[in-house]
Design a protein around this motif. Sequence first.
Motif, PDB file in Angstrom:
ATOM      1  N   ASP A   1     120.319  25.422 -49.302  1.00 54.29           N
ATOM      2  CA  ASP A   1     120.239  24.159 -50.067  1.00 54.29           C
ATOM      3  C   ASP A   1     119.815  24.729 -51.420  1.00 54.29           C
ATOM      4  O   ASP A   1     120.051  24.255 -52.701  1.00 54.29           O
ATOM      5  CB  ASP A   1     119.364  23.253 -49.613  1.00 54.29           C
ATOM      6  CG  ASP A   1     120.008  22.529 -48.449  1.00 54.29           C
ATOM      7  OD1 ASP A   1     121.226  22.352 -48.447  1.00 54.29           O
ATOM      8  OD2 ASP A   1     119.211  22.072 -47.406  1.00 54.29           O
TER       9      ASP A   1
ATOM     10  N   GLY B   1     121.792  14.456 -51.856  1.00 51.78           N
ATOM     11  CA  GLY B   1     123.104  14.664 -51.315  1.00 51.78           C
ATOM     12  C   GLY B   1     123.698  13.283 -50.875  1.00 51.78           C
ATOM     13  O   GLY B   1     122.978  12.406 -50.794  1.00 51.78           O
TER      14      GLY B   1
ATOM     15  N   ARG C   1     119.040  13.050 -48.663  1.00 54.30           N
ATOM     16  CA  ARG C   1     120.564  12.780 -48.374  1.00 54.30           C
ATOM     17  C   ARG C   1     120.633  11.228 -48.117  1.00 54.30           C
ATOM     18  O   ARG C   1     119.989  10.613 -47.178  1.00 54.30           O
ATOM     19  CB  ARG C   1     121.017  13.504 -47.068  1.00 54.30           C
ATOM     20  CG  ARG C   1     121.046  14.958 -47.246  1.00 54.30           C
ATOM     21  CD  ARG C   1     121.762  15.738 -46.148  1.00 54.30           C
ATOM     22  NE  ARG C   1     121.979  17.160 -46.671  1.00 54.30           N
ATOM     23  CZ  ARG C   1     121.235  18.323 -46.339  1.00 54.30           C
ATOM     24  NH1 ARG C   1     119.870  17.852 -45.964  1.00 54.30           N
ATOM     25  NH2 ARG C   1     121.290  19.495 -46.838  1.00 54.30           N
TER      26      ARG C   1
ATOM     27  N   HIS D   1     126.838  16.812 -53.642  1.00 53.65           N
ATOM     28  CA  HIS D   1     125.322  17.277 -54.078  1.00 53.65           C
ATOM     29  C   HIS D   1     125.088  17.092 -55.613  1.00 53.65           C
ATOM     30  O   HIS D   1     125.916  17.577 -56.362  1.00 53.65           O
ATOM     31  CB  HIS D   1     124.828  18.582 -53.484  1.00 53.65           C
ATOM     32  CG  HIS D   1     124.684  18.315 -51.983  1.00 53.65           C
ATOM     33  ND1 HIS D   1     125.902  19.025 -51.260  1.00 53.65           N
ATOM     34  CD2 HIS D   1     123.692  18.174 -51.102  1.00 53.65           C
ATOM     35  CE1 HIS D   1     125.678  18.848 -49.961  1.00 53.65           C
ATOM     36  NE2 HIS D   1     124.348  18.334 -49.816  1.00 53.65           N
TER      37      HIS D   1
END
Length: 509
Positions: free
Chosen positions: A98, A43, A128, A68
Motif C-alpha cells: 500500500d 481506497g 477503504r 486508490h
Amino acid sequence: MDRRVDPLTVPITVAGPVPAALAGHIAERAPRIVVVGDALLDGWLSGPARRLGRDGPVPVVELAETRHTPGGAGNAAANLAALGASVELVAVLGDDADATTLRGLLQDAGVGTAHCVTEPGRRTVVKRRLVSAGQPVARYDDGPAAGPAAATCAAVAAAVARAVRTGVDAVLVADYCLGAVAADVLAVLEALRPQIPLLVVDARSPAGWTRLRPDVVTPNASEAAALLGGVEAVPLSGPARTDWVVRHRDALVAAAGGADVLVTLDVDGAVRLPADPTAPPQVTTARPGPEARACGAGDTFAAAYTAALAAGIAAQDAPALAQCAADVVVGREGTAVCSTGALTARLAASDRGGLLTHRDLLAIVADHRGRGERIVFTNGCFDVLHRGHVAYLRQARALGDVLIVALNSDESVSRLKGPERPVNPLEDRAGVVGAIDCVDVVTAFTQDTPAELIELVRPDVYTKGGDYTPQMLPETPIVERLGGEVRVLDYLSDHSTTAIVGRIRAGRA
C-alpha cells in the motif's frame, strides 16, 4: 475573558466572486509549499448491488472497480500540486504494498516525496470505502495500532528541517493525530518559524499548535468547539452555525494563538475570522452537493487557501477561491483534487460574464477534455443581443458539454461592420452573453476570424448560425483538420443586430 459578540450587530462580509484569472496566478507563481502531516491511502471499491445477502440483510456489492487516491496530508499535497504549486510532502510511509501504491500516486500527482520517511515493518494507514450507485455502503480501515517509533519521529523532524531550510513560501500542517507530527516536529517548526513566511495549520487538535503562532488555522465546526474546550455545542446546520462562529470570534482567535481562524462548515460554507479585530468576519457560500462526496473537501479547502496566500492573492479573496475549489471536489466522486482548469471554470461560473484570457480558457478546456467532455465553440460580434442569438446559443449548447463563445474585439467589429459599430463595447457584450445560462465560457479575439483561437481550442464542434453552408465558412477546413465537425444551426429571419440597428435609425424600433 471571553467577550462574546452579537452576530446581528457585527458587520459581516460575503466572500466572492473573484476573478477567474486568480487560479492561473497560482500556477504562474508556483509557490514552494511543504506539507507536513499524516499521509494515508484512500481506497474506493464500487459496483452494482442487485440483491441482499442470504446470511444477513445486507446489500451484496458486485465489485466492478477498485481505485486508490492519496488521503490526508497526501490529498492536501496532491491538491496543491494540481493547482500549480511546487510541493514537498513530509510524512511517514510504511514499507508494504500500500505504501508503494501511495508513493506512486503522489509522484504521479507531481508531489515530491524525497522527504518522506519509511518505517520498516510499518503498515500504511488505509481507508477503504465500499460504494454502490454513488452511495457508500461501508467503510473499513486498516493500519498500525500505534504511532510511529521514536526513531521515525526524529527522522521526520530532521526531514522537516531539511525541507524548510531550502526555502519555502508556506508550510501546511495536515495533522490527523496519527502520530507523524510528534513533539520533535513541533520543536523543529518552532525553531524554524522565522524562516516560514506562512504557516497554515489544519489539525484535528489545533490547540497543540498555539505556541507556534500560526498565521492561519482551519478547524471544522467540531474542531472549533474543541478548541474552546467544548463548552458549547455547535448547531448542526444552517445560519445558526455561522452565528455561533461569529459569536465566539474573540475566543477562537485567542485559542488559535492569535491566528486568522477559518472555520469550515461543509454545506454551510466557511467563516473567516481575521486576527485583526477591526476587520469584519467573512463568510462563503457553498454549492450544495451530496454528503457522500464531501470526502477530502476540507483538505482541498485548506490547500487552495494556502496556495492562494502563498501566491500573493489577497486574504479577502482567498476564501472565495478556496470555497470554489472545495465545491469542485464535492461535485466529483471519491477523494478528488481540484486542478487549475477546474478552479478557473468554477470561478468563471461564479462570476458569469467575465471575459477570460486565452490562458484561462485553455486551462478550462484541458479540464473538460480530460474528463471526456465535448467542447462546442462559436463566435460572433453579439453586439445587440436578441431572440435569434439566444435561440442559436441554446441549440449550440445542446451539441456538447461546454459552450465557448468567442467575441470579436471592438476593433474587429468596426472592421467588419463599419465605424459606427459596435453599439456596445466588448466588456458589456461579454457581460450580457455570459449571463445566458447555456453559455459556459466567454473570451475574445482581435482578428477578423477566430482561426488562431480554433487552432488552440481544437473544438469537437464548431457552430455558426445563419443561412450558410459549411463549405462557405473559412473556419471549416481548420476544424475538420483538427478532427472536429462544423454545424450550421437554424437561422431566424429578421432577427439580426444589423436589422435591429436599421429599424432604430429609421425610427420604427
